[in-house]
Design an enzyme around this catalytic site. Structure first.
Site, PDB file in Angstrom:
ATOM      1  CG  ASP A  91      -0.081  -0.098   2.526  1.00  0.00           C
ATOM      2  OD1 ASP A  91      -0.374  -0.729   3.404  1.00  0.00           O
ATOM      3  OD2 ASP A  91       0.619   0.773   2.765  1.00  0.00           O
ATOM      4  CG  HIS A 106       7.353  -8.142  -0.109  1.00  0.00           C
ATOM      5  ND1 HIS A 106       6.520  -8.411   1.179  1.00  0.00           N
ATOM      6  CD2 HIS A 106       8.355  -8.719   0.147  1.00  0.00           C
ATOM      7  CE1 HIS A 106       7.557  -9.195   1.765  1.00  0.00           C
ATOM      8  NE2 HIS A 106       8.312  -9.398   1.229  1.00  0.00           N
ATOM      9  CB  CYS A 117       9.422  -5.305 -22.409  1.00  0.00           C
ATOM     10  SG  CYS A 117       8.427  -3.836 -21.755  1.00  0.00           S
ATOM     11  N   GLY A 172       4.548  -4.420  13.302  1.00  0.00           N
ATOM     12  CA  GLY A 172       3.358  -4.873  12.580  1.00  0.00           C
ATOM     13  C   GLY A 172       3.854  -5.988  11.603  1.00  0.00           C
ATOM     14  CB  SER A 174       3.816 -12.576  11.382  1.00  0.00           C
ATOM     15  OG  SER A 174       4.138 -12.908   9.891  1.00  0.00           O
ATOM     16  CG  ASN A 198       3.831  -7.233  15.743  1.00  0.00           C
ATOM     17  OD1 ASN A 198       3.880  -6.641  14.629  1.00  0.00           O
ATOM     18  ND2 ASN A 198       3.574  -8.710  16.132  1.00  0.00           N
ATOM     19  CG  LEU A 199      -2.135  -6.717  18.232  1.00  0.00           C
ATOM     20  CD1 LEU A 199      -2.690  -5.217  18.972  1.00  0.00           C
ATOM     21  CD2 LEU A 199      -3.351  -7.231  17.298  1.00  0.00           C
TER      22      LEU A 199
HETATM   23  P1  NAD Z   1       9.471 -17.449   1.723  1.00  0.00           P
HETATM   24  O1  NAD Z   1       8.957 -16.939   3.189  1.00  0.00           O
HETATM   25  O2  NAD Z   1       8.660 -18.589   1.456  1.00  0.00           O
HETATM   26  O3  NAD Z   1      10.896 -17.649   1.844  1.00  0.00           O
HETATM   27  C1  NAD Z   1      11.844 -16.823   1.455  1.00  0.00           C
HETATM   28  C2  NAD Z   1      13.201 -17.378   1.405  1.00  0.00           C
HETATM   29  O4  NAD Z   1      13.655 -17.394   2.955  1.00  0.00           O
HETATM   30  C3  NAD Z   1      13.180 -18.536   0.925  1.00  0.00           C
HETATM   31  O5  NAD Z   1      14.515 -18.872   0.381  1.00  0.00           O
HETATM   32  C4  NAD Z   1      13.215 -19.567   2.040  1.00  0.00           C
HETATM   33  O6  NAD Z   1      13.659 -20.890   1.873  1.00  0.00           O
HETATM   34  C5  NAD Z   1      13.712 -18.959   3.409  1.00  0.00           C
HETATM   35  N1  NAD Z   1      13.415 -19.071   4.374  1.00  0.00           N
HETATM   36  C6  NAD Z   1      11.975 -19.624   4.835  1.00  0.00           C
HETATM   37  N2  NAD Z   1      11.919 -19.797   6.219  1.00  0.00           N
HETATM   38  C7  NAD Z   1      13.186 -19.675   6.525  1.00  0.00           C
HETATM   39  C8  NAD Z   1      13.749 -19.816   7.897  1.00  0.00           C
HETATM   40  N3  NAD Z   1      12.984 -19.922   8.892  1.00  0.00           N
HETATM   41  N4  NAD Z   1      14.946 -19.485   8.086  1.00  0.00           N
HETATM   42  C9  NAD Z   1      15.814 -19.174   7.068  1.00  0.00           C
HETATM   43  N5  NAD Z   1      15.293 -18.850   5.581  1.00  0.00           N
HETATM   44  C10 NAD Z   1      14.052 -19.183   5.556  1.00  0.00           C
HETATM   45  O7  NAD Z   1       8.993 -16.422   0.932  1.00  0.00           O
HETATM   46  P2  NAD Z   1       9.157 -16.649  -0.710  1.00  0.00           P
HETATM   47  O8  NAD Z   1       8.089 -17.573  -1.128  1.00  0.00           O
HETATM   48  O9  NAD Z   1      10.524 -16.587  -1.099  1.00  0.00           O
HETATM   49  O10 NAD Z   1       8.581 -15.106  -1.177  1.00  0.00           O
HETATM   50  C11 NAD Z   1       9.363 -14.018  -1.684  1.00  0.00           C
HETATM   51  C12 NAD Z   1       8.779 -13.208  -0.795  1.00  0.00           C
HETATM   52  O11 NAD Z   1       7.665 -12.594  -1.730  1.00  0.00           O
HETATM   53  C13 NAD Z   1       8.538 -13.134   0.557  1.00  0.00           C
HETATM   54  O12 NAD Z   1       9.296 -11.791   1.094  1.00  0.00           O
HETATM   55  C14 NAD Z   1       6.941 -12.850   0.574  1.00  0.00           C
HETATM   56  O13 NAD Z   1       6.665 -12.026   1.730  1.00  0.00           O
HETATM   57  C15 NAD Z   1       6.780 -11.993  -0.525  1.00  0.00           C
HETATM   58  N6  NAD Z   1       5.197 -12.036  -0.924  1.00  0.00           N
HETATM   59  C16 NAD Z   1       4.627 -10.724  -1.256  1.00  0.00           C
HETATM   60  C17 NAD Z   1       3.227 -11.092  -1.231  1.00  0.00           C
HETATM   61  C18 NAD Z   1       2.385  -9.714  -1.660  1.00  0.00           C
HETATM   62  O14 NAD Z   1       1.382  -9.731  -1.769  1.00  0.00           O
HETATM   63  N7  NAD Z   1       3.402  -8.546  -1.653  1.00  0.00           N
HETATM   64  C19 NAD Z   1       2.757 -12.395  -1.396  1.00  0.00           C
HETATM   65  C20 NAD Z   1       3.445 -13.439  -1.163  1.00  0.00           C
HETATM   66  C21 NAD Z   1       4.800 -13.217  -1.021  1.00  0.00           C
HETATM   67  N1  APR Z   2      -0.972  -2.898  15.370  1.00  0.00           N
HETATM   68  C1  APR Z   2       0.347  -3.446  15.283  1.00  0.00           C
HETATM   69  N2  APR Z   2       0.487  -4.913  15.002  1.00  0.00           N
HETATM   70  C2  APR Z   2      -0.548  -5.333  14.430  1.00  0.00           C
HETATM   71  C3  APR Z   2      -1.787  -5.000  14.450  1.00  0.00           C
HETATM   72  C4  APR Z   2      -1.921  -3.556  14.883  1.00  0.00           C
HETATM   73  N3  APR Z   2      -3.273  -2.857  14.811  1.00  0.00           N
HETATM   74  N4  APR Z   2      -2.660  -5.772  13.806  1.00  0.00           N
HETATM   75  C5  APR Z   2      -1.962  -6.788  13.641  1.00  0.00           C
HETATM   76  N5  APR Z   2      -0.575  -6.731  13.839  1.00  0.00           N
HETATM   77  C6  APR Z   2       0.671  -7.777  13.736  1.00  0.00           C
HETATM   78  C7  APR Z   2       0.099  -9.129  13.962  1.00  0.00           C
HETATM   79  O1  APR Z   2       0.285  -9.414  15.407  1.00  0.00           O
HETATM   80  C8  APR Z   2       1.129  -9.921  13.269  1.00  0.00           C
HETATM   81  O2  APR Z   2       2.197 -10.165  13.767  1.00  0.00           O
HETATM   82  O3  APR Z   2       0.993  -7.445  12.544  1.00  0.00           O
HETATM   83  C9  APR Z   2       1.489  -8.901  12.069  1.00  0.00           C
HETATM   84  C10 APR Z   2       0.882  -9.127  10.681  1.00  0.00           C
HETATM   85  O4  APR Z   2       1.523 -10.405  10.277  1.00  0.00           O
HETATM   86  P1  APR Z   2       1.278 -10.853   8.809  1.00  0.00           P
HETATM   87  O5  APR Z   2      -0.565 -10.814   8.749  1.00  0.00           O
HETATM   88  O6  APR Z   2       1.773 -12.059   8.479  1.00  0.00           O
HETATM   89  O7  APR Z   2       1.631  -9.820   7.682  1.00  0.00           O
HETATM   90  P2  APR Z   2       3.195  -9.449   7.357  1.00  0.00           P
HETATM   91  O8  APR Z   2       4.147  -9.864   8.497  1.00  0.00           O
HETATM   92  O9  APR Z   2       3.125  -8.242   6.983  1.00  0.00           O
HETATM   93  O10 APR Z   2       3.242 -10.601   6.131  1.00  0.00           O
HETATM   94  C11 APR Z   2       4.820 -10.635   5.626  1.00  0.00           C
HETATM   95  O11 APR Z   2       3.921 -12.168   4.030  1.00  0.00           O
HETATM   96  O12 APR Z   2       2.216 -12.859   2.530  1.00  0.00           O
HETATM   97  C12 APR Z   2       3.397 -12.118   2.705  1.00  0.00           C
HETATM   98  O13 APR Z   2       4.123 -10.570   1.239  1.00  0.00           O
HETATM   99  C13 APR Z   2       3.295 -10.973   2.339  1.00  0.00           C
HETATM  100  O14 APR Z   2       4.405  -8.826   3.067  1.00  0.00           O
HETATM  101  C14 APR Z   2       3.667 -10.037   3.523  1.00  0.00           C
HETATM  102  C15 APR Z   2       4.558 -10.841   4.110  1.00  0.00           C
END
Ligand code: NAD
Ligand code: APR
Length: 234
Positions: A91, A106, A117, A172, A174, A198-199
């Site tokens: 966002d 991301h 391209c 914020g 996880s 974090n929450l």
């Molecule tokens: P992933 O979390 O599956 O893994 C990323 C890399 O970290 C991989 O190489 C994985 O092997 C490694 N990894 C995973 N767990 C680990 C651990 N516990 N310790 C050490 N290494 C670990 O993420 P991905 O599948 O590579 O996705 C790439 C990126 O795309 C991620 O950061 C994900 O958040 C992002 N993404 C964005 C969106 C979006 O809507 N913006 C949606 C999905 C994914």
């Molecule tokens: N204030 C602070 N923290 C909050 C609040 C709030 N009001 N509401 C939720 N949270 C915290 C939750 O406790 C949780 O730890 O925000 C975190 C949200 O975690 P996710 O839903 O896993 O989102 P995020 O950590 O951004 O995910 C990482 O995963 O799917 C991919 O690319 C995607 O960027 C995303 C990445």
């Protein structure tokens, strides 16, 4: 303490009404991420993926930055050192709150990417699979978003910033998705103090020097107030 790097995740935008991913009711509890957040899902059904991101674009347009975004923008304006936001969010709420140094690892909902391209342009309000790329005219349009299995953006620059900062703050997120979940170790090993706002305690909370729990709109402004109070003391 001069240079601050702040990693944000979906939790910083939660109180603006944008969904998180893994909380109760999170996006990945309502959609199969394999369908809407992987290159394979896009190849299978590009219209479904565009609909998913068009809905998130609409949600984003109808949302406003919250007090946490505003506090981070204030910190950038008033802190005597560097303040960099590295966000996992797609966002634009940090920018709309006034933050200028914002790196989207991301990608961003506001941008489109040509799968043929590599051209990038403003996505506008809606996108569809048949939209031609303005540069090569091929209908290979996709959201400029990093999907699972793809490499996040700006990783070299981010690693450099993490190893050069004095304070690393995570807001914020996880702590479940790498490489972002590993940033705290990188910064800590390079000598930075580390703080989680974090929450609730995240999956990698134990890696931080300090944690403060609560909603971002409460804990982030309070932390910024404290930092600026300290900076006034010189
Ligand atoms: P992933 O979390 O599956 O893994 C990323 C890399 O970290 C991989 O190489 C994985 O092997 C490694 N990894 C995973 N767990 C680990 C651990 N516990 N310790 C050490 N290494 C670990 O993420 P991905 O599948 O590579 O996705 C790439 C990126 O795309 C991620 O950061 C994900 O958040 C992002 N993404 C964005 C969106 C979006 O809507 N913006 C949606 C999905 C994914
Ligand atoms: N204030 C602070 N923290 C909050 C609040 C709030 N009001 N509401 C939720 N949270 C915290 C939750 O406790 C949780 O730890 O925000 C975190 C949200 O975690 P996710 O839903 O896993 O989102 P995020 O950590 O951004 O995910 C990482 O995963 O799917 C991919 O690319 C995607 O960027 C995303 C990445």
């Amino acid at each position: 303490m001069r240079n601050i790097v702040i990693l944000t995740g979906a939790g910083v935008s939660a109180e603006s009404g944008l969904g998180t991913f893994r909380d109760v009711g999170g996006l990945w509890t309502r959609f199969d991420l394999n369908d809407v957040a992987t290159p394979e899902g896009f190849a299978r059904d590009p219209a479904l993926v565009h609909d998913f991101y068009n809905a998130r674009r609409k949600n984003c347009r109808e949302s406003a930055p919250n007090a946490a975004h505003a506090a981070l923008a204030r910190l950038e304006r008033e802190w005597p050192g560097e303040v960099l936001v590295v966000t996992q969010n797609i966002d634009d709420l940090h920018e709309r709150a006034g933050s200028r140094a914002v790196w989207h690892m991301h990608g961003a909902l506001a941008r489109a990417l040509c799968g043929a391209c590599g051209h990038r342009w403003d996505a506008g309000e809606e996108m569809a699979p048949q939209d031609p790329c303005p540069a090569c005219r091929q209908p290979a349009t996709r959201p400029d978003v990093v999907w699972f299995g793809e490499v996040p953006y700006l990783m070299d620059e981010i690693f450099e910033a993490l190893t050069a900062c004095d304070l690393f703050v995570s807001v914020g997120t996880s702590g479940e998705v790498y490489p972002a979940a590993g940033f705290v170790q990188l910064a800590g090993e390079a000598g930075a103090r580390t703080l989680e706002l974090n929450l609730e305690a995240s999956a990698n909370a134990r890696a931080f020097d300090e944690q403060r729990e609560g909603p971002a709109t409460r804990v982030v402004p309070a932390w910024v107030e404290e930092m600026l109070g300290v900076s006034e003391l010189g």
